[in-house]
Design a protein around this motif. Structure first.
Motif, short mmCIF file in Angstrom:
data_model
loop_
_atom_site.label_atom_id
_atom_site.label_comp_id
_atom_site.label_asym_id
_atom_site.label_seq_id
_atom_site.Cartn_x
_atom_site.Cartn_y
_atom_site.Cartn_z
N SER A 136 -28.45 -74.44 51.07
CA SER A 136 -28.67 -75.83 51.52
C SER A 136 -29.46 -76.61 50.43
O SER A 136 -29.91 -75.74 49.53
CB SER A 136 -29.87 -75.53 52.68
OG SER A 136 -31.06 -75.07 52.32
N ALA A 137 -29.30 -78.12 50.64
CA ALA A 137 -30.03 -78.80 49.72
C ALA A 137 -31.40 -78.42 49.65
O ALA A 137 -32.04 -78.57 48.31
CB ALA A 137 -29.85 -80.06 50.39
N GLY A 138 -32.08 -78.28 50.54
CA GLY A 138 -33.76 -77.92 50.61
C GLY A 138 -34.06 -76.81 49.63
O GLY A 138 -34.98 -76.79 48.79
N ALA A 139 -33.09 -75.74 50.10
CA ALA A 139 -33.44 -74.38 49.34
C ALA A 139 -33.13 -74.45 47.71
O ALA A 139 -34.01 -73.98 46.99
CB ALA A 139 -32.67 -73.37 49.78
N GLN A 140 -32.15 -75.26 47.41
CA GLN A 140 -31.63 -75.55 45.99
C GLN A 140 -32.74 -76.25 45.36
O GLN A 140 -33.22 -75.88 44.29
CB GLN A 140 -30.17 -76.10 45.97
CG GLN A 140 -29.26 -75.26 46.51
CD GLN A 140 -27.88 -76.07 46.17
OE1 GLN A 140 -28.02 -77.29 45.96
NE2 GLN A 140 -26.62 -75.26 46.23
N MET A 141 -33.21 -77.22 46.10
CA MET A 141 -34.37 -78.16 45.29
C MET A 141 -35.78 -77.15 45.20
O MET A 141 -36.19 -77.30 44.24
CB MET A 141 -34.57 -79.29 46.37
CG MET A 141 -35.25 -80.32 45.70
SD MET A 141 -34.49 -81.04 44.27
CE MET A 141 -33.37 -82.26 44.85
N ARG A 142 -35.88 -76.45 46.31
CA ARG A 142 -37.18 -75.54 46.05
C ARG A 142 -36.81 -74.64 45.11
O ARG A 142 -37.89 -74.10 44.27
CB ARG A 142 -37.38 -74.92 47.19
CG ARG A 142 -38.02 -75.78 48.41
CD ARG A 142 -38.51 -75.14 49.59
NE ARG A 142 -37.46 -74.41 50.40
CZ ARG A 142 -36.73 -74.89 51.32
NH1 ARG A 142 -37.05 -76.27 51.63
NH2 ARG A 142 -35.83 -74.27 51.86
N TYR A 143 -35.84 -74.20 44.83
CA TYR A 143 -35.64 -73.18 43.76
C TYR A 143 -35.83 -73.80 42.52
O TYR A 143 -36.37 -73.40 41.40
CB TYR A 143 -34.23 -72.65 43.75
CG TYR A 143 -33.90 -71.65 42.63
CD1 TYR A 143 -34.09 -70.51 42.58
CD2 TYR A 143 -32.97 -72.14 41.58
CE1 TYR A 143 -33.94 -69.45 41.56
CE2 TYR A 143 -32.73 -71.42 40.51
CZ TYR A 143 -33.34 -70.18 40.55
OH TYR A 143 -32.86 -69.31 39.21
N LEU A 144 -35.28 -75.12 42.03
CA LEU A 144 -35.31 -75.93 41.00
C LEU A 144 -36.86 -76.07 40.59
O LEU A 144 -37.34 -76.25 39.72
CB LEU A 144 -34.39 -77.24 41.05
CG LEU A 144 -32.90 -76.96 40.90
CD1 LEU A 144 -32.25 -78.07 41.11
CD2 LEU A 144 -32.52 -76.20 39.60
N THR A 156 -25.58 -60.61 41.97
CA THR A 156 -25.80 -59.72 43.11
C THR A 156 -26.02 -60.64 44.40
O THR A 156 -25.84 -59.97 45.38
CB THR A 156 -26.81 -58.57 42.67
OG1 THR A 156 -28.21 -59.62 42.47
CG2 THR A 156 -26.66 -57.97 41.45
N ARG A 157 -26.36 -61.70 44.22
CA ARG A 157 -26.65 -62.51 45.50
C ARG A 157 -25.95 -63.87 45.19
O ARG A 157 -26.14 -64.41 44.13
CB ARG A 157 -27.98 -62.76 45.59
CG ARG A 157 -28.92 -61.47 46.13
CD ARG A 157 -30.37 -61.85 46.23
NE ARG A 157 -30.88 -62.57 44.97
CZ ARG A 157 -32.08 -63.01 44.89
NH1 ARG A 157 -32.94 -62.70 45.93
NH2 ARG A 157 -32.46 -63.61 43.74
N PRO A 158 -25.56 -64.64 46.39
CA PRO A 158 -25.16 -65.83 46.39
C PRO A 158 -26.28 -67.01 46.03
O PRO A 158 -27.52 -66.82 46.35
CB PRO A 158 -24.58 -66.26 47.67
CG PRO A 158 -25.07 -65.32 48.52
CD PRO A 158 -25.40 -64.12 47.86
N ILE A 159 -26.00 -67.95 45.42
CA ILE A 159 -27.04 -69.12 44.99
C ILE A 159 -27.26 -69.62 46.51
O ILE A 159 -26.95 -69.64 47.65
CB ILE A 159 -26.43 -70.37 44.11
CG1 ILE A 159 -25.29 -71.13 44.91
CG2 ILE A 159 -26.13 -69.55 42.98
CD1 ILE A 159 -25.17 -72.44 44.14
N TRP A 167 -29.40 -69.51 37.96
CA TRP A 167 -29.62 -68.32 38.84
C TRP A 167 -29.56 -67.01 38.26
O TRP A 167 -28.66 -66.72 37.09
CB TRP A 167 -28.36 -68.42 39.73
CG TRP A 167 -28.51 -67.65 41.01
CD1 TRP A 167 -27.66 -66.69 41.24
CD2 TRP A 167 -29.51 -67.74 42.16
NE1 TRP A 167 -27.91 -66.06 42.31
CE2 TRP A 167 -29.11 -66.77 43.07
CE3 TRP A 167 -30.47 -68.65 42.29
CZ2 TRP A 167 -29.82 -66.52 44.07
CZ3 TRP A 167 -31.21 -68.21 43.59
CH2 TRP A 167 -30.85 -67.08 44.27
N GLN A 168 -30.46 -66.12 38.73
CA GLN A 168 -30.54 -64.76 38.07
C GLN A 168 -30.17 -64.45 36.77
O GLN A 168 -29.44 -63.63 36.17
CB GLN A 168 -29.32 -63.85 38.93
CG GLN A 168 -29.58 -63.89 40.42
CD GLN A 168 -28.73 -62.67 41.20
OE1 GLN A 168 -27.61 -62.65 40.57
NE2 GLN A 168 -29.36 -62.38 42.19
#
Length: 184
Positions: free
Chosen positions: A23-31, A17-20, A79-80
């Protein structure tokens, strides 16, 4: 050549329902949130813990291409998870799954019929029990060949044998896949 496992993953991504995060920072924070720390993320990506911390703090903004691809891949896998689970459940219980493929189909049939393999383009709605078997085998770590065997069995039953109304005893071989796509 497309693989069944990649096709199933792509079908599940369509349910998001939402895109991943971009940015690299946002991806790293998610991980870091998902794996509960910077050390597991560093081990997963093959980089130092300090590098992970620098991405989280936005001190590094542009990763190397190979690291960017690994980060995006790991985020996509996680993701999701609830949306992914609901889509699998719906496909396995009520909706089934649609397979669109262009591949060589050969089969073993009764004497007197042609069993020469031919290239065919098929778009077939598979019943929920085959969707369930495909997802279960993939989650259990099944090989690509096992997934293809399940897909061949499903196509044989639904398309070639017409759910038991014709071509009894026909065994379908699914080879030389040029295109393979799934849809929920």
């Amino acid at each position: 050549m497309d693989t069944v496992g990649d096709g199933l993953d792509a079908a599940l991504r369509k349910a998001f329902t939402r895109p991943i995060p971009k940015s690299a920072g946002a991806q790293m924070r998610y991980l870091v949130r998902q794996l509960k720390g910077t050390r597991p993320v560093a081990e997963l990506l093959g980089i130092t813990q300090r590098t992970v911390e620098r991405y989280v703090k936005e001190q590094i903004k542009r990763p190397r291409p190979d690291l960017a691809q690994r980060m995006e891949s790991e985020v996509r896998k996680r993701w999701q998870p609830q949306i992914r689970a609901r889509a699998k459940q719906a496909a396995a219980t009520t909706g089934g799954i649609v397979i669109d493929t262009r591949a060589r189909f050969g089969y073993t049939a009764a004497p007197g019929s042609t069993d020469d393999a031919r290239l065919r383009h098929l778009t077939v709605a598979l019943p929920p029990q085959y969707a369930a078997r495909l997802f279960e085998t993939k989650e259990a770590g099944g090989t690509e060949q096992q997934l293809r065997d399940i897909a061949a069995e499903a196509l044989g039953e639904v398309y070639f044998r017409d759910n038991g109304r014709r071509a009894h005893g026909l065994e379908v071989e699914f080879t030389d896949v040029e295109h393979l796509e799934f849809d929920l």
